[in-house]
Design an enzyme around this catalytic site. Structure first.
Site, short mmCIF file in Angstrom:
data_model
loop_
_atom_site.label_atom_id
_atom_site.label_comp_id
_atom_site.label_asym_id
_atom_site.label_seq_id
_atom_site.Cartn_x
_atom_site.Cartn_y
_atom_site.Cartn_z
N ASP B 44 63.57 45.92 49.35
CA ASP B 44 65.02 46.12 49.35
C ASP B 44 65.41 47.56 49.02
OD1 ASP B 44 65.13 43.47 49.82
OD2 ASP B 44 65.60 42.90 47.75
N SER B 48 59.24 50.71 52.03
CA SER B 48 58.41 50.67 53.23
C SER B 48 58.97 51.62 54.28
CB SER B 48 58.35 49.26 53.79
OG SER B 48 57.87 48.39 52.80
N CYS B 121 52.27 49.55 46.48
CA CYS B 121 52.04 48.31 45.73
C CYS B 121 53.25 47.41 45.80
CB CYS B 121 51.77 48.57 44.27
SG CYS B 121 50.88 50.05 43.97
N LYS B 176 68.99 55.43 49.96
CA LYS B 176 70.14 54.83 50.64
C LYS B 176 71.43 55.57 50.31
CE LYS B 176 67.97 50.32 51.00
NZ LYS B 176 68.13 48.89 51.09
N GLY B 478 22.03 22.28 24.91
CA GLY B 478 22.07 21.02 25.66
C GLY B 478 23.16 20.13 25.10
N SER B 482 20.99 15.16 23.52
CA SER B 482 20.01 15.48 24.57
C SER B 482 18.60 15.51 24.01
CB SER B 482 20.36 16.82 25.22
OG SER B 482 20.33 17.85 24.25
N SER B 552 25.98 24.76 21.90
CA SER B 552 26.32 26.07 22.48
C SER B 552 26.65 25.95 23.98
CB SER B 552 25.22 27.09 22.23
OG SER B 552 23.93 26.60 22.51
#
Lengths: 300, 641
Positions: B44, B48, B121, B176, B478, B482, B552
């Site tokens: 706006d 660009s 950007c 502008k 584990g 486990s 862990s």
């Protein structure tokens, strides 16, 4: 205190990038296409590691359809740089006799896109230098300098890493690889001027000379060897031509020109109003998004 | 600064020179300097259109691109039959379809004096991330304002971010102007408003100019529509403003080492990009962090040894003496070296969807140094629209905050305000390898400057020698149930029988003492592991073989412990038991509680377990008895496997 020129800054940036890759990647390789951008990239690599030779090999993904003059320069430059030259030709394309005359875009897909993937997988390279520039094509303006590829070589434009300052994050999981574009910020004019200033050897096809040509589909093609199938009524005509980009000779359009020296080539480049990729058939596939689609498929 | 003679001549028209004397043109182009700048503003504001015009006027749009643009303009453009330059600076198909721009694009153009790289950007949601990325390499920022709208919230945001990244040259382009009848009053009012704001955030100076990107006023030629404006045109200003590299050249010499060049025994050089200052043969230098000094013997390039190299050049430096220097070292002028520290206050811009986890280990890359760091809870975050400081526990995507960071070893640095190359860093997620943040060091924290290592006469070598063993940490990981504790216990018994000095740290036991203040939230779990890691390290320093049995669950935390220990002393032992097997055993009845919701954050149920990617030892408990597992582990540790 001396102020660096734009070419000095670009050179320093590119050398910095090349060294970062060598410091952080396990098995880097330089994709060498024998074109002018590759010539500059190779020269920068030689500068980066002097007096050592660049600590990685050159890889030429060959389609067997390059200009003869390109093969000559390729072998000469490998010798001059002291680097290993790996030439890879996709065996499947070889076997099926894939060629640009009969197979259209399949030729590029199999020899180049597939060939590149196969070669990288075969040697286990995890980082590959390429000579692409951001000014070449619209989708490349946003390409990172370090571009990440999945283990299947795919490119996800939404999942690229931000690049800040000159800090490049080269960490990756096993199987993933990086394409690195050290001359991203160079323009076509910069490339030419650098070649001129540094006296870098390039393929003589960039300079105008009388060569046998035929005109086909609005493109001026050079009859580089006996494999060129002439259509009925076609007769090679000697024209003074040169090339703005080099690829497979049956796919690369020449321009009529009298520019025999580098300054003349640069002059012609600057005065012309047609962008350099126009000579290639590849960008015209799939409308405006041609190159982007190719990249997602793994084209370099 | 401005050459008034050329004022009214278009600066781009060089075709004539190219056509008539290409050598003269090349000579001119060869000596051009380079300016990198960023443009801020939304579509706006006419950003660009402005960029499109700069490219167009310097002939960086070719005919075929223009053809495509002209036809696109008619299809999807917003300017009727006119060329819509916004389409030129739009890139990826995905963005085009969604109508959003998500990234930074780089554009190039030349004038007679300079080459320019513009970081464009656009984008709305990702604005902070993109702007910070684009600004990080910029010498200058062009901040666009719509003359009809004046200083808006977004103008403040753009200005704040540019200032944060340290851009000294700010151009306030009041665009502008054609739509406000080129009114001086409007322009002056906007400049006055902006001056007040700029002063309040510490912007010392800026250059304001009235322009129209669409009509071309004051872009390359001074406009007859603004006779009251006495400043330079935009392009003139861009051509003459001082670039960063020439500012950096006046600072003390610093070069981060990228790579050691050693082609043969007779040559040893250190390659890098000079961050600041200059270097020449005979200069006394100091290598950080070791502090060793030497003298520069030569500065080597492909084109021959050179007399002097300056900031921004990539060179290879050789010394008179063989001193320790490798990737990550910084070569500095001997009498004015940068500092080293391991704790910093820094400003961090978060760039990832996944928020910061305070206490979690990340990679930090600063110049050529990569270290493991943890980030504390932010002291505050900054609202980029109002500049207010707000309390925060973490940093989310696009948030900016100030936080303390701790590195696992000394880092050579300078505050970002003094040296971008030694003060700017990125943070990398150890799991995904994504770049998650950018940061700037404000200062090092006093406590790390004053806490020095006490040099001890009896070190880890002597401790280990007395015990006649190589210290190690067997890190069991584990799921709950486990079999970690069972197998770890057997391993210790075996080693003990073999006269090895061991110590077993068990998860449950540690939580009764050392870590009884910790719960089971993500950050408490990280702290739990960090403490156990530090204790294991001390015990390994004492010469012991340490065995730990902790769930862990996070890869990053295990990697943190690995990085505390010397190479080869950390053995990650993955007790690989499928969840359904562990749950079926449920020795302590915890899975049942977790499934019923009675127990929160239970690994495998409502908290993830990240399996090791390449553990030193993997035990598949569905195929191996605890006894066999213990044998395998002992054999691997002692090198008999």
């Amino acid at each position: 205190m001396k102020t660096l020129t734009h070419l000095e800054r670009l050179e320093a940036e590119s050398i910095h990038i090349i060294r970062e890759v060598v410091a952080e990647a396990e098995r880097p390789v330089m994709l060498y296409s024998v074109g002018k951008d590759s010539a500059v990239m190779l020269h920068l690599a030689r500068k980066a590691f002097y007096p050592s030779p660049p600590p990685f090999p050159l890889l030429h993904v060959d389609t067997t359809w390059k200009f003869r003059a390109m093969y000559e320069l390729r072998d000469k430059m490998a010798e001059l740089s002291g680097m290993d030259l790996l030439v890879y030709q996709n065996p499947e394309a070889q076997e099926k006799g894939i060629n640009p005359f009969d197979h259209g875009s399949l030729h590029t897909d199999m020899w180049k896109t597939e060939g590149l993937k196969q070669a990288l997988d075969k040697y286990g390279f995890d980082a590959a230098f390429g000579g692409a520039r951001r000014d070449e094509e619209k989708s490349r303006a946003k390409e990172r300098i370090f571009s990440f590829r999945t283990s299947s070589h795919g490119w996800d434009p939404k999942n690229q890493r931000p690049e800040l300052w000159n800090l490049y994050n080269a960490k990756k999981a096993r199987g993933e690889s990086i394409r690195v574009f050290p001359i991203s910020n160079w323009t076509e004019l910069d490339v030419w001027q650098y070649i001129h200033l540094n006296d870098i050897p390039i393929v003589p096809l960039y300079f105008a000379e009388k060569r046998p040509t035929v005109e086909r589909d609005g493109m001026l093609l050079m009859v580089d060897d006996e494999r060129f199938p002439l259509k009925p009524g076609e007769e090679p005509v000697m024209r003074s031509i040169r090339f703005r980009t080099l690829g497979c000779y049956p796919l690369t359009g020449a321009v009529e020109s009298e520019a025999k020296t580098l300054p003349e080539v640069i002059q012609e480049t600057l005065l012309t109003t047609t962008s350099e990729r126009q000579g290639r058939a590849i960008d015209k596939d799939a409308g405006g998004a041609g190159m982007e689609v190719k990249k997602q498929q793994g084209y370099f | 600064m401005t050459d008034t003679k050329t004022r009214n001549e278009p600066v781009y028209v060089v075709d004539e020179l190219i056509a008539q004397d290409i050598d003269a043109y090349l000579e001119q182009h060869e000596h051009k300097t380079m300016l990198r700048f960023i443009t801020c503003g939304s579509v706006d504001d006419g950003k660009s259109t402005l960029i499109g015009r700069l490219l167009y006027d310097s002939k960086m749009i070719f005919e075929d691109q223009l053809d495509a643009l002209t036809s696109d303009s008619k299809k999807v453009g917003t300017q009727g039959q006119e060329i819509d330059f916004a389409l030129l600076v739009d890139g990826l198909a995905a963005e085009r379809e969604q109508g959003i721009t998500i990234d930074v694009a780089y554009r190039f153009f030349n004038t007679e004096k300079r080459k320019f790289i513009v970081a464009d950007c656009p984008g709305h949601e990702q604005y902070t991330r993109n702007m910070v990325t684009g600004a990080s390499t910029a010498d200058l920022a062009v901040i666009l304002i719509d003359a009809r709208k004046g200083v808006l919230v977004q103008t403040r945001r753009h200005s704040y971010l540019c200032h944060l990244i340290g851009i000294k040259n700010i151009v306030l382009a009041v665009n502008k102007m054609d739509l406000v009848d080129y009114s001086q009053e409007v322009f002056d009012k906007i400049v006055a408003d902006y001056t007040g704001f700029a002063n309040s955030i510490g912007i010392e100076s800026f250059t304001a100019m009235p322009i129209s990107g669409f009509k071309g006023d004051n872009i390359t030629t001074l406009s007859a529509n603004t006779p009251w404006y006495k400043g330079p045109t935009l392009v003139e200003h861009l051509e003459t403003v001082e670039v960063i590299s020439s500012v950096d050249a006046d600072k003390p010499f610093r070069m981060p080492v990228q790579w050691v060049n050693r082609p043969n025994l007779d040559f040893r050089g250190f390659s890098g990009l000079i961050a600041t200052g200059a270097v020449k043969p005979g200069d006394k230098i100091r290598v950080l962090p070791s502090g060793k000094t030497s003298t520069v013997s030569k500065v080597v390039t492909f084109d021959g040894d050179i007399e002097e190299a300056v900031a921004g050049e990539s060179v290879t430096v050789c010394f008179e003496d063989e001193i320790d220097c490798s990737r990550g070292s910084v070569i500095s002028v001997a009498d004015n070296p940068p500092q080293t520290a391991d704790q910093f206050e820094s400003t961090i811009v978060w760039m990832a969807d996944e928020a910061l986890v305070p206490g979690r280990a990340y990679w930090l890359k600063l110049a050529t140094q990569t270290v493991s760091v943890t980030v504390q809870e932010p002291k505050y975050t900054v609202n980029v629209n109002t500049m207010e400081h707000m309390a925060a526990k973490t940093l989310e995507l696009n948030e900016i905050g100030v936080a303390e960071i701790t590195t696992d070893k000394q880092v050579v640095f300078e505050p970002y305000a003094d040296n971008r190359a030694l003060g700017g860093f990125i943070l990398v997620d150890k799991m995904t390898n994504a770049t998650v943040a950018a940061g700037m060091i404000n200062f090092s924290l006093r406590r790390s400057q004053n806490v020095h290592w006490q040099a001890l006469d009896i070190g880890r070598k002597q401790h280990a020698a007395l015990k006649n063993q190589t210290p190690a940490v067997l890190w069991f990981t584990g799921l709950s149930g486990s079999g970690k504790s069972t197998i770890a216990n057997m391993v210790e018994k075996k080693l003990h029988r073999m006269n090895r000095h061991t110590f077993l740290l068990d998860g449950d036991n540690v939580r009764h003492g050392l870590n009884k203040d910790l719960g089971f939230t993500e950050s408490d779990r990280i702290e739990n592991i960090r403490r156990v890691g530090e204790v294991s390290k001390l015990m390994a320093d004492a010469g012991l073989i340490v065995i730990t049995a902790f769930i862990s669950p996070f890869q990053a935390d295990r990697e943190m412990v690995r990085s505390m220990l010397p190479d080869g002393e950390f053995f990650e032992v993955f007790i690989d038991t499928p969840l359904k097997v562990a749950e079926a055993r449920d020795v302590k009845g915890l899975y049942k509680k977790a499934r019923s919701g009675e127990l929160k954050n239970f690994t495998g149920i409502d908290s993830p377990y990240e399996a090791p990617r390449s553990p030193e030892i993997r035990i598949d408990t569905t195929k191996m008895s605890p006894e066999e597992a213990a044998n395998l582990i002992v054999d691997t540790l002692l090198g008999d496997a």
